[in-house]
Scaffold this motif. Structure first.
Motif, PDB file in Angstrom:
ATOM      1  N   ARG A  26       0.838  -1.194   0.000  1.00 17.42           N
ATOM      2  CA  ARG A  26       0.000   0.000   0.000  1.00 17.42           C
ATOM      3  C   ARG A  26       0.876   1.249   0.000  1.00 17.42           C
ATOM      4  O   ARG A  26       1.740   1.408   0.865  1.00 17.42           O
ATOM      5  CB  ARG A  26      -0.928  -0.017   1.204  1.00 17.42           C
ATOM      6  CG  ARG A  26      -1.996  -1.072   1.109  1.00 17.42           C
ATOM      7  CD  ARG A  26      -2.967  -0.988   2.260  1.00 17.42           C
ATOM      8  NE  ARG A  26      -2.622  -1.804   3.405  1.00 17.42           N
ATOM      9  CZ  ARG A  26      -2.751  -3.129   3.472  1.00 17.42           C
ATOM     10  NH1 ARG A  26      -3.161  -3.795   2.428  1.00 17.42           N
ATOM     11  NH2 ARG A  26      -2.454  -3.776   4.556  1.00 17.42           N
ATOM     12  N   TRP A  37      -4.455   7.139  -3.098  1.00 11.34           N
ATOM     13  CA  TRP A  37      -3.655   5.965  -3.415  1.00 11.34           C
ATOM     14  C   TRP A  37      -2.689   6.337  -4.526  1.00 11.34           C
ATOM     15  O   TRP A  37      -3.070   6.974  -5.502  1.00 11.34           O
ATOM     16  CB  TRP A  37      -4.544   4.799  -3.854  1.00 11.34           C
ATOM     17  CG  TRP A  37      -5.379   4.254  -2.733  1.00 11.34           C
ATOM     18  CD1 TRP A  37      -6.720   4.394  -2.568  1.00 11.34           C
ATOM     19  CD2 TRP A  37      -4.911   3.512  -1.611  1.00 11.34           C
ATOM     20  NE1 TRP A  37      -7.117   3.776  -1.412  1.00 11.34           N
ATOM     21  CE2 TRP A  37      -6.022   3.224  -0.806  1.00 11.34           C
ATOM     22  CE3 TRP A  37      -3.662   3.059  -1.206  1.00 11.34           C
ATOM     23  CZ2 TRP A  37      -5.919   2.508   0.381  1.00 11.34           C
ATOM     24  CZ3 TRP A  37      -3.562   2.348  -0.020  1.00 11.34           C
ATOM     25  CH2 TRP A  37      -4.676   2.071   0.751  1.00 11.34           C
ATOM     26  N   LEU A  42      -6.370   1.284  -7.479  1.00 20.87           N
ATOM     27  CA  LEU A  42      -7.064   2.432  -6.899  1.00 20.87           C
ATOM     28  C   LEU A  42      -6.278   3.736  -7.058  1.00 20.87           C
ATOM     29  O   LEU A  42      -6.652   4.758  -6.483  1.00 20.87           O
ATOM     30  CB  LEU A  42      -7.339   2.179  -5.413  1.00 20.87           C
ATOM     31  CG  LEU A  42      -8.254   0.998  -5.086  1.00 20.87           C
ATOM     32  CD1 LEU A  42      -8.337   0.792  -3.585  1.00 20.87           C
ATOM     33  CD2 LEU A  42      -9.626   1.206  -5.686  1.00 20.87           C
ATOM     34  N   GLN A  45      -7.368   7.575  -6.408  1.00 20.63           N
ATOM     35  CA  GLN A  45      -8.608   7.647  -5.636  1.00 20.63           C
ATOM     36  C   GLN A  45      -8.307   7.988  -4.183  1.00 20.63           C
ATOM     37  O   GLN A  45      -7.244   7.662  -3.660  1.00 20.63           O
ATOM     38  CB  GLN A  45      -9.369   6.326  -5.712  1.00 20.63           C
ATOM     39  CG  GLN A  45      -9.880   6.014  -7.095  1.00 20.63           C
ATOM     40  CD  GLN A  45     -10.689   4.724  -7.104  1.00 20.63           C
ATOM     41  OE1 GLN A  45     -11.194   4.274  -6.087  1.00 20.63           O
ATOM     42  NE2 GLN A  45     -10.810   4.131  -8.284  1.00 20.63           N
ATOM     43  N   ARG A  46      -9.269   8.649  -3.532  1.00 21.51           N
ATOM     44  CA  ARG A  46      -9.105   8.986  -2.122  1.00 21.51           C
ATOM     45  C   ARG A  46      -9.033   7.730  -1.270  1.00 21.51           C
ATOM     46  O   ARG A  46      -9.715   6.749  -1.525  1.00 21.51           O
ATOM     47  CB  ARG A  46     -10.269   9.848  -1.645  1.00 21.51           C
ATOM     48  CG  ARG A  46     -10.158  11.260  -2.121  1.00 21.51           C
ATOM     49  CD  ARG A  46     -11.020  12.173  -1.262  1.00 21.51           C
ATOM     50  NE  ARG A  46     -10.751  13.543  -1.651  1.00 21.51           N
ATOM     51  CZ  ARG A  46     -11.634  14.324  -2.237  1.00 21.51           C
ATOM     52  NH1 ARG A  46     -12.844  13.884  -2.473  1.00 21.51           N
ATOM     53  NH2 ARG A  46     -11.317  15.559  -2.563  1.00 21.51           N
ATOM     54  N   VAL A  47      -8.206   7.815  -0.233  1.00 20.92           N
ATOM     55  CA  VAL A  47      -8.054   6.699   0.690  1.00 20.92           C
ATOM     56  C   VAL A  47      -9.239   6.697   1.646  1.00 20.92           C
ATOM     57  O   VAL A  47      -9.576   7.719   2.241  1.00 20.92           O
ATOM     58  CB  VAL A  47      -6.735   6.814   1.486  1.00 20.92           C
ATOM     59  CG1 VAL A  47      -6.638   5.738   2.549  1.00 20.92           C
ATOM     60  CG2 VAL A  47      -5.541   6.756   0.538  1.00 20.92           C
ATOM     61  N   SER A  48      -9.861   5.564   1.774  1.00 19.50           N
ATOM     62  CA  SER A  48     -10.960   5.365   2.709  1.00 19.50           C
ATOM     63  C   SER A  48     -10.392   4.669   3.943  1.00 19.50           C
ATOM     64  O   SER A  48      -9.738   3.629   3.827  1.00 19.50           O
ATOM     65  CB  SER A  48     -12.034   4.502   2.052  1.00 19.50           C
ATOM     66  OG  SER A  48     -13.037   4.186   2.977  1.00 19.50           O
ATOM     67  N   MET A  49     -10.613   5.252   5.118  1.00 17.64           N
ATOM     68  CA  MET A  49     -10.072   4.671   6.345  1.00 17.64           C
ATOM     69  C   MET A  49     -10.819   3.382   6.676  1.00 17.64           C
ATOM     70  O   MET A  49     -12.002   3.408   6.986  1.00 17.64           O
ATOM     71  CB  MET A  49     -10.192   5.646   7.515  1.00 17.64           C
ATOM     72  CG  MET A  49      -9.354   6.885   7.357  1.00 17.64           C
ATOM     73  SD  MET A  49      -7.614   6.473   7.240  1.00 17.64           S
ATOM     74  CE  MET A  49      -7.079   7.683   6.067  1.00 17.64           C
ATOM     75  N   GLN A  50     -10.103   2.275   6.584  1.00 18.81           N
ATOM     76  CA  GLN A  50     -10.676   0.964   6.867  1.00 18.81           C
ATOM     77  C   GLN A  50      -9.815   0.244   7.884  1.00 18.81           C
ATOM     78  O   GLN A  50      -8.645   0.589   8.075  1.00 18.81           O
ATOM     79  CB  GLN A  50     -10.785   0.157   5.575  1.00 18.81           C
ATOM     80  CG  GLN A  50     -11.689   0.817   4.553  1.00 18.81           C
ATOM     81  CD  GLN A  50     -11.734   0.045   3.240  1.00 18.81           C
ATOM     82  OE1 GLN A  50     -11.202  -1.045   3.133  1.00 18.81           O
ATOM     83  NE2 GLN A  50     -12.366   0.632   2.240  1.00 18.81           N
TER      84      GLN A  50
END
Length: 98
Positions: A26, A37, A42, A45-50
């Motif tokens: 990552r 990213w 991806l 694209q915006r990073v989604s907090m997971q």
């Protein structure tokens, strides 16, 4: 090389810098649009907090992609500081009124 938890990385990464996990799978870059990213399917694209991001260790680095962000970095960070200072001054003024 310094390693950061996700929260530490988010507070330390500067405009244009990249961060990657220990396994190198990552990779993200901080832009004026937020954390994106930098590679893979991806990319951009915006990073989604997971959940899985919170268990990773990250290192921050610069490469050839960083160079294009350098002229903007100082002015962007100055605006960030000014916004934080203004928020603090407003908060302090509100507390004095109470």
């Amino acid at each position: 090389m310094n390693w950061y938890t996700l929260g530490q990385m988010l507070s330390a990464i500067r405009l244009g810098q990249k961060a990657r996990t220990m396994d190198g799978i990552r990779i993200v870059i901080r832009t004026t649009d937020g954390l994106l990213w930098a590679e893979g399917r991806l990319s951009g694209q915006r990073v989604s907090m997971q959940d899985h991001l919170f268990t990773d260790l990250w290192t921050i680095y610069e490469d050839e992609d960083t160079v294009s962000w350098l002229p903007q970095r100082d002015s962007y960070e100055q605006r960030e500081r000014e916004m934080l200072e203004n928020q603090y001054l407003e908060w302090r003024a509100e507390r004095r009124m109470e």
